[in-house]
Each structure stands twice: as structure tokens, then as C-alpha cells.
Design a protein around this motif. Structure first.
Motif, PDB file in Angstrom:
ATOM      1  N   THR A  63      66.456   3.485  34.378  1.00 53.13           N
ATOM      2  CA  THR A  63      67.469   3.221  33.353  1.00 53.13           C
ATOM      3  C   THR A  63      66.921   2.299  32.270  1.00 53.13           C
ATOM      4  O   THR A  63      67.028   2.589  31.076  1.00 53.13           O
ATOM      5  CB  THR A  63      68.725   2.589  33.986  1.00 53.13           C
ATOM      6  N   GLY A  64      66.335   1.178  32.665  1.00 54.04           N
ATOM      7  CA  GLY A  64      65.825   0.227  31.686  1.00 54.04           C
ATOM      8  C   GLY A  64      64.694   0.794  30.848  1.00 54.04           C
ATOM      9  O   GLY A  64      64.684   0.663  29.616  1.00 54.04           O
ATOM     10  N   LEU A  65      63.724   1.445  31.489  1.00 54.07           N
ATOM     11  CA  LEU A  65      62.581   1.990  30.759  1.00 54.07           C
ATOM     12  C   LEU A  65      63.012   3.101  29.805  1.00 54.07           C
ATOM     13  O   LEU A  65      62.532   3.187  28.668  1.00 54.07           O
ATOM     14  CB  LEU A  65      61.540   2.521  31.749  1.00 54.07           C
ATOM     15  N   THR A  66      63.939   3.958  30.258  1.00 50.46           N
ATOM     16  CA  THR A  66      64.412   5.040  29.396  1.00 50.46           C
ATOM     17  C   THR A  66      65.187   4.499  28.208  1.00 50.46           C
ATOM     18  O   THR A  66      65.007   4.951  27.067  1.00 50.46           O
ATOM     19  CB  THR A  66      65.302   6.008  30.203  1.00 50.46           C
ATOM     20  N   LEU A  97      69.720   9.466  32.875  1.00 50.91           N
ATOM     21  CA  LEU A  97      70.976   9.741  32.166  1.00 50.91           C
ATOM     22  C   LEU A  97      71.698   8.444  31.795  1.00 50.91           C
ATOM     23  O   LEU A  97      72.239   8.315  30.686  1.00 50.91           O
ATOM     24  CB  LEU A  97      71.877  10.623  33.030  1.00 50.91           C
ATOM     25  N   TYR A  98      71.709   7.464  32.710  1.00 53.15           N
ATOM     26  CA  TYR A  98      72.309   6.169  32.384  1.00 53.15           C
ATOM     27  C   TYR A  98      71.582   5.527  31.204  1.00 53.15           C
ATOM     28  O   TYR A  98      72.209   4.922  30.326  1.00 53.15           O
ATOM     29  CB  TYR A  98      72.247   5.226  33.587  1.00 53.15           C
ATOM     30  N   GLY A  99      70.257   5.620  31.197  1.00 53.18           N
ATOM     31  CA  GLY A  99      69.490   5.017  30.116  1.00 53.18           C
ATOM     32  C   GLY A  99      69.825   5.589  28.763  1.00 53.18           C
ATOM     33  O   GLY A  99      69.768   4.899  27.732  1.00 53.18           O
ATOM     34  N   LEU A 100      70.188   6.879  28.723  1.00 49.06           N
ATOM     35  CA  LEU A 100      70.568   7.526  27.469  1.00 49.06           C
ATOM     36  C   LEU A 100      72.059   7.373  27.168  1.00 49.06           C
ATOM     37  O   LEU A 100      72.533   7.863  26.140  1.00 49.06           O
ATOM     38  CB  LEU A 100      70.224   9.020  27.521  1.00 49.06           C
ATOM     39  N   GLY A 101      72.793   6.741  28.072  1.00 46.33           N
ATOM     40  CA  GLY A 101      74.234   6.594  27.869  1.00 46.33           C
ATOM     41  C   GLY A 101      75.008   7.853  28.171  1.00 46.33           C
ATOM     42  O   GLY A 101      76.169   7.976  27.766  1.00 46.33           O
ATOM     43  N   VAL A 110      71.885  -6.707  33.005  1.00 47.71           N
ATOM     44  CA  VAL A 110      71.144  -7.172  31.825  1.00 47.71           C
ATOM     45  C   VAL A 110      69.641  -7.167  32.085  1.00 47.71           C
ATOM     46  O   VAL A 110      68.852  -6.630  31.282  1.00 47.71           O
ATOM     47  CB  VAL A 110      71.619  -8.592  31.420  1.00 47.71           C
ATOM     48  N   PHE A 111      69.226  -7.725  33.206  1.00 52.27           N
ATOM     49  CA  PHE A 111      67.788  -7.836  33.480  1.00 52.27           C
ATOM     50  C   PHE A 111      67.177  -6.513  33.930  1.00 52.27           C
ATOM     51  O   PHE A 111      65.985  -6.282  33.718  1.00 52.27           O
ATOM     52  CB  PHE A 111      67.531  -8.954  34.489  1.00 52.27           C
ATOM     53  N   ILE A 112      67.982  -5.633  34.522  1.00 55.53           N
ATOM     54  CA  ILE A 112      67.483  -4.287  34.822  1.00 55.53           C
ATOM     55  C   ILE A 112      67.233  -3.545  33.517  1.00 55.53           C
ATOM     56  O   ILE A 112      66.207  -2.881  33.339  1.00 55.53           O
ATOM     57  CB  ILE A 112      68.480  -3.525  35.717  1.00 55.53           C
ATOM     58  N   GLY A 113      68.179  -3.639  32.580  1.00 59.04           N
ATOM     59  CA  GLY A 113      68.001  -2.988  31.289  1.00 59.04           C
ATOM     60  C   GLY A 113      66.819  -3.521  30.517  1.00 59.04           C
ATOM     61  O   GLY A 113      66.122  -2.777  29.810  1.00 59.04           O
ATOM     62  N   ALA A 114      66.553  -4.823  30.655  1.00 59.65           N
ATOM     63  CA  ALA A 114      65.417  -5.442  29.970  1.00 59.65           C
ATOM     64  C   ALA A 114      64.110  -5.260  30.743  1.00 59.65           C
ATOM     65  O   ALA A 114      63.059  -5.710  30.283  1.00 59.65           O
ATOM     66  CB  ALA A 114      65.686  -6.933  29.771  1.00 59.65           C
ATOM     67  N   THR A 115      64.182  -4.594  31.908  1.00 57.89           N
ATOM     68  CA  THR A 115      63.043  -4.392  32.819  1.00 57.89           C
ATOM     69  C   THR A 115      62.327  -5.707  33.129  1.00 57.89           C
ATOM     70  O   THR A 115      61.107  -5.762  33.209  1.00 57.89           O
ATOM     71  CB  THR A 115      62.036  -3.339  32.287  1.00 57.89           C
ATOM     72  N   GLN A 116      63.110  -6.769  33.329  1.00 61.56           N
ATOM     73  CA  GLN A 116      62.566  -8.067  33.718  1.00 61.56           C
ATOM     74  C   GLN A 116      62.600  -8.163  35.238  1.00 61.56           C
ATOM     75  O   GLN A 116      63.394  -8.902  35.839  1.00 61.56           O
ATOM     76  CB  GLN A 116      63.387  -9.190  33.073  1.00 61.56           C
ATOM     77  N   GLY A 117      61.732  -7.381  35.876  1.00 57.45           N
ATOM     78  CA  GLY A 117      61.740  -7.281  37.322  1.00 57.45           C
ATOM     79  C   GLY A 117      61.429  -8.579  38.029  1.00 57.45           C
ATOM     80  O   GLY A 117      61.980  -8.871  39.095  1.00 57.45           O
ATOM     81  N   ARG A 118      60.556  -9.396  37.442  1.00 58.39           N
ATOM     82  CA  ARG A 118      60.186 -10.650  38.089  1.00 58.39           C
ATOM     83  C   ARG A 118      61.392 -11.582  38.208  1.00 58.39           C
ATOM     84  O   ARG A 118      61.583 -12.233  39.244  1.00 58.39           O
ATOM     85  CB  ARG A 118      59.059 -11.327  37.308  1.00 58.39           C
ATOM     86  N   ALA A 119      62.204 -11.644  37.161  1.00 56.23           N
ATOM     87  CA  ALA A 119      63.406 -12.478  37.203  1.00 56.23           C
ATOM     88  C   ALA A 119      64.367 -11.985  38.285  1.00 56.23           C
ATOM     89  O   ALA A 119      64.942 -12.786  39.039  1.00 56.23           O
ATOM     90  CB  ALA A 119      64.094 -12.488  35.841  1.00 56.23           C
ATOM     91  N   LEU A 120      64.555 -10.661  38.370  1.00 54.29           N
ATOM     92  CA  LEU A 120      65.435 -10.083  39.385  1.00 54.29           C
ATOM     93  C   LEU A 120      64.925 -10.385  40.784  1.00 54.29           C
ATOM     94  O   LEU A 120      65.694 -10.746  41.681  1.00 54.29           O
ATOM     95  CB  LEU A 120      65.528  -8.573  39.177  1.00 54.29           C
ATOM     96  N   THR A 160      76.514   0.023  32.175  1.00 56.36           N
ATOM     97  CA  THR A 160      76.575   0.109  30.708  1.00 56.36           C
ATOM     98  C   THR A 160      75.722  -0.973  30.082  1.00 56.36           C
ATOM     99  O   THR A 160      75.022  -0.741  29.088  1.00 56.36           O
ATOM    100  CB  THR A 160      78.038  -0.001  30.235  1.00 56.36           C
ATOM    101  N   ALA A 161      75.748  -2.168  30.686  1.00 55.29           N
ATOM    102  CA  ALA A 161      74.890  -3.253  30.185  1.00 55.29           C
ATOM    103  C   ALA A 161      73.418  -2.875  30.308  1.00 55.29           C
ATOM    104  O   ALA A 161      72.615  -3.171  29.406  1.00 55.29           O
ATOM    105  CB  ALA A 161      75.174  -4.538  30.957  1.00 55.29           C
ATOM    106  N   GLU A 162      73.034  -2.226  31.405  1.00 52.80           N
ATOM    107  CA  GLU A 162      71.646  -1.788  31.556  1.00 52.80           C
ATOM    108  C   GLU A 162      71.214  -0.942  30.370  1.00 52.80           C
ATOM    109  O   GLU A 162      70.146  -1.146  29.775  1.00 52.80           O
ATOM    110  CB  GLU A 162      71.485  -0.975  32.846  1.00 52.80           C
ATOM    111  N   SER A 163      72.033   0.052  30.037  1.00 48.74           N
ATOM    112  CA  SER A 163      71.691   0.965  28.946  1.00 48.74           C
ATOM    113  C   SER A 163      71.676   0.252  27.603  1.00 48.74           C
ATOM    114  O   SER A 163      70.706   0.356  26.828  1.00 48.74           O
ATOM    115  CB  SER A 163      72.709   2.117  28.927  1.00 48.74           C
TER     116      SER A 163
END
Length: 446
Positions: free
Chosen positions: A74-77, A156-160, A377-387, A294-297
Motif C-alpha cells: 500500500t505505501g510503496l504503491t 488497490l488500497y494504495g491507489l485508493g 500513517v507510517f505504513i503509508g510513508a513506508t517508515q518500517g523502522r519506526a513501526l 485511507t491514511a496509508e493511501s
């Protein structure tokens, strides 16, 4: 080729339009679990019912450990979509589906090693183990489809495209119920029938998912751009982000295993009461996932397009809805939770134990909002280390809190769970300044 959906405006109306299909689709997930339980429960075979329950715990732990195929995708897309990089959007889909199918095939091959270890760890024994083994072995047949479907859902989530995810979710669950009824009631296959029905439903869902993405992005979507698909740096980033998300997921799964053990420590009645109340918490989480997804996207698109203002606005709008629905869920739960408890159990002792801590369980809908939203938020930003770091720290602090609150009995168990949401939110919140700093402000208009 039909281009991917263009980003919607960041308005309250557009946020809700994107979130409501997720919320509706997510409500079908616990309903199918209830149908699975009822289908096997109505046969009167207690060992089969208990075996399915044990098997579901095993499958959920193993399969959801690879939930990064949905979350990371989702985040990368969304970020590639925000940059307007259509070839990378398609290549991500191909990489994700291939990775899901490959990991799923490996799980099928390794099940002869995995299943005995899992059963030994849970120590069911006898006929319970036999029924669980039948269910789990059948479910493993759907592993490639389940993990491939994770990737399609994340894309699909990444594209909304949340309406597409809605009909896919509903279709899979409807097929699942139909196969369960066929295999268990018509063919008398017991626990194996429930597992096989779900596995076949996952393959149907994968096929429908492939049809959906081909309709959206054209016949070349799964093939991607050949050079882009094989790009080593892109695969490295995919697995780097996903490795952190996997660790985060395993840490949270460990937290909930500890929670189950904490309930068991208080005896059968309290364990049953906690299980009933966790159905309530599960409904909160599934519904509020609509705004987290939705926040992820929206966050991913903002990061991809390099707009700090859009990032903050996406957080604020999804946060408003999340908090509003969370407060509403808490109020409704306090008012009507007793009726739900009576619906789920006829045991007077369990009903009384559940009512004693119902207000604390109801608070989870509000207290959990910041953690669930910041996860998105952090999944969408692909901040995996923080998660990863937040989940590990929250789990460790939760265990310490549970140990300290043991003298409070059942109330202590629920207070510790509420504290875990607070720990996760605070830890993720501490990473927000770094996230904001990583997204450049747009240049001023002349």
C-alpha cells in the motif's frame, strides 16, 4: 491502457468516500468467522469445533506474519502513484504478487515441519490435535492465493480503489460460506471441510483480484515493465520495508498471545469473558481500519508527491474521523455492550465477568485510535523502522505493565491492554518530526 485512479482531493467528503467501502468490507471479516464457527458447531462435534479454533489461531499467526505483503504494498504503491510513476506502480503489483505466490508455495512445502511444531507449542492433544491438523493442512493449500491476494489488496488500497477491495472482500467471504456449507453439511468433512472451503475461496479471490487489476491497469499490469520488475534496488527496498513491518507484526501478535495467556491465568470463566469482549474490540478495530487504511493511501501519495502540507492535512482529516467514530463506538458499547454479551454467551458467570470490565473494553475504541491511525500513517510513508521499534517497545512495556497490574485481576488485564495502545501511539508520535522533515515543503508560488 486505463491509467490508475487519479488522487482525490483532500476533503472530508473524499476521505469518507474512500473509507466507507473499507469499513463495510471489514465488517464481513468477523461475520465469516462466526459462520465458520456456527457451521462446524451445529454438527455437535465438540472436538472438531475446538480443533478449528486452535487451527485458526495457528493459521492467523503464520499467514498474518506475512501481512507486510498488504501493508508494504500500500505505501510503496501510493508513493509511486503520487510521483506519477505508472511503470513502477505496475511493476510493484507484479513484484508483490510473485512474492506472495512464492512465499505461499514455500509455506505449503514446509507445512510438514511447521504444523507439528505449532501444535506442540499450543499443546491441544488427542482428538483436538487431530481436528486442528485436518483444518490447518487444508488451509495451507490456499497459502499462495492468500498471500498473493494480500499484495493485490495492498495495491488497490494504495491507489485508493477501495470499492474494488469491497466487492473482492464480499465475494471471497460469500464463496467461503458457500463452500463451508457444502463441505461440512453436504459431504460431512468436518474440520477439514471448513479449512478446504476457505482455501478454495482464497483461490477464487485471487482470480477475481487478477481480473480487477487487469481491468484497472490493462493486460500488461502483472507483467510490469520488464526492466523495472527485475530491478535489484526495487526488490531490495521492497524486502527492506517489509522485513521491518514483519517484525512489527510478529511483535504485536506476541502481545495478543500474552493477552490470551493473561486471561487464561484468571481461570476459565474470565478467559471466556475476555474472549467475548475481544469480539467487541475486534469490531472497533475492523471498522476504524477504514480510516487507517485511507491514511496509508493518502499519506503515501503525499510523500510520493513531496507535499508536507498534504501529509499533515491527510493526517488531520483521517484523525478527525477516527476520533469521532472511536468516541461513538465507546458510547454505543457502554450503552449496548451488555446486550452483545448476552447474545454471545448464555453462561451467567461469563456474562457477569464480562460486564464487570465492559467499560474498560469499550474505552479501547477511543484509546486505540492514535495507535491505529499512526500505524496507517507510517505504513503509508513506508517508515518500517519506526513501526518496528514502536511495536517492540510497546510489547515489552505492555508485558511489564501486565505483570505490575496482576493484583488488580481482570481490570489489570484490560488496563494493561489500554496502556499498550498508549505506548505504541507515543512511540510512533516521537518519530513524526523526522517524518515531516523527510518530506520537503513545495516551493512558494511566484
Amino acid at each position: 491502457m486505463q491509467p490508475p485512479a487519479q488522487p482525490l482531493l483532500l476533503t472530508r467528503r473524499s476521505i469518507f468516500a474512500q473509507a466507507w467501502p473499507i469499513m463495510l468490507g471489514q465488517t464481513t471479516v468477523p461475520l465469516v468467522g462466526l459462520v465458520d464457527t456456527a457451521v462446524i458447531g451445529w454438527t455437535g462435534d465438540a472436538a472438531a469445533l475446538a480443533g478449528v479454533a486452535l487451527g485458526v489461531a495457528i493459521i492467523n499467526f503464520i499467514f498474518w506474519a506475512f501481512g507486510f505483503l498488504r501493508m508494504g504494498m500500500t505505501g510503496l504503491t501510493a508513493q509511486a502513484h503520487g510521483r506519477g510513476d505508472r511503470p513502477e506502480v505496475n511493476a510493484l503489483l507484479a513484484r508483490g504478487v510473485v512474492a506472495g505466490l512464492a512465499i505461499g508455495a514455500a509455506l505449503v512445502a514446509l507445512q510438514l515441519l511447521i504444523v507439528p511444531v505449532a501444535l506442540a507449542a499450543l499443546a491441544g492433544g488427542g482428538s483436538l490435535d487431530a481436528a486442528a491438523r485436518e483444518f490447518v493442512s487444508a488451509r495451507f493449500l490456499g497459502a499462495p492465493a492468500a498471500l498473493g491476494f494480500y499484495a493485490i489488496n495492498g495495491w488497490l488500497y494504495g491507489l485508493g480503489r477501495t470499492r474494488d477491495t469491497l466487492w473482492l472482500q464480499v465475494a471471497m467471504n460469500a464463496v467461503n460460506v458457500a463452500f463451508d456449507l457444502l463441505f461440512v453439511w453436504h459431504f460431512g468433512m468436518g474440520a477439514r471441510g471448513v479449512g478446504l472451503g476457505t482455501a478454495l475461496a482464497e483461490w477464487v479471490a485471487l482470480g477475481l483480484g487478477v481480473f480487477a487489476v487487469l481491468r484497472i491497469a490493462g493486460p500488461g499490469a502483472l507483467a510490469g515493465q520488464r526492466a523495472g520488475f527485475f530491478e535489484a534496488a526495487a526488490w531490495k527496498r521492497l524486502f527492506a520495508v517489509n522485513a521491518d513491518i514483519m517484525i512489527r507484526t510478529v511483535a504485536l501478535l506476541a502481545l495478543f498471545l500474552w493477552l490470551a495467556n493473561a486471561g487464561a491465568r484468571l481461570g476459565t470463566v474470565q478467559l471466556a469473558a475476555n474472549h467475548v469482549l475481544m469480539q467487541l474490540v475486534g469490531i472497533f478495530a475492523f471498522v476504524l481500519d477504514g480510516f487507517a487504511f485511507t491514511a496509508e493511501s493518502r499519506v503515501g501519495i503525499a510523500v510520493g508527491s513531496g507535499s508536507r502540507a498534504d501529509l499533515k492535512r491527510a493526517m488531520r482529516l483521517t484523525g478527525e474521523f477516527s476520533l469521532g467514530f472511536g468516541l461513538l463506538a465507546t458510547i454505543v458499547s457502554v450503552a449496548l455492550g451488555g446486550h452483545l454479551i448476552d447474545l454471545l454467551t448464555t453462561n451467567d458467570a461469563v456474562r457477569a465477568a464480562a460486564r464487570e470490565v465492559l467499560p474498560l473494553a469499550a474505552l479501547a475504541a477511543t484509546v486505540g485510535v492514535p495507535a491505529w491511525l499512526l500505524d496507517g500513517v507510517f505504513i503509508g510513508a513506508t517508515q518500517g523502522r519506526a513501526l518496528r521499534n514502536a511495536a517492540i517497545l510497546a510489547t515489552l512495556l505492555y508485558v511489564g505493565t501486565d505483570l505490575l497490574l496482576r493484583p488488580l485481576g481482570a481490570a489489570g488485564v484490560w488496563l494493561a491492554l489500554l496502556a499498550s495502545y498508549f505506548y505504541r501511539a507515543v512511540t510512533l508520535g516521537a518519530h513524526l518530526p523526522r517524518l515531516f522533515a523527510s518530506v520537503a515543503e513545495p516551493p512558494p508560488r511566484p
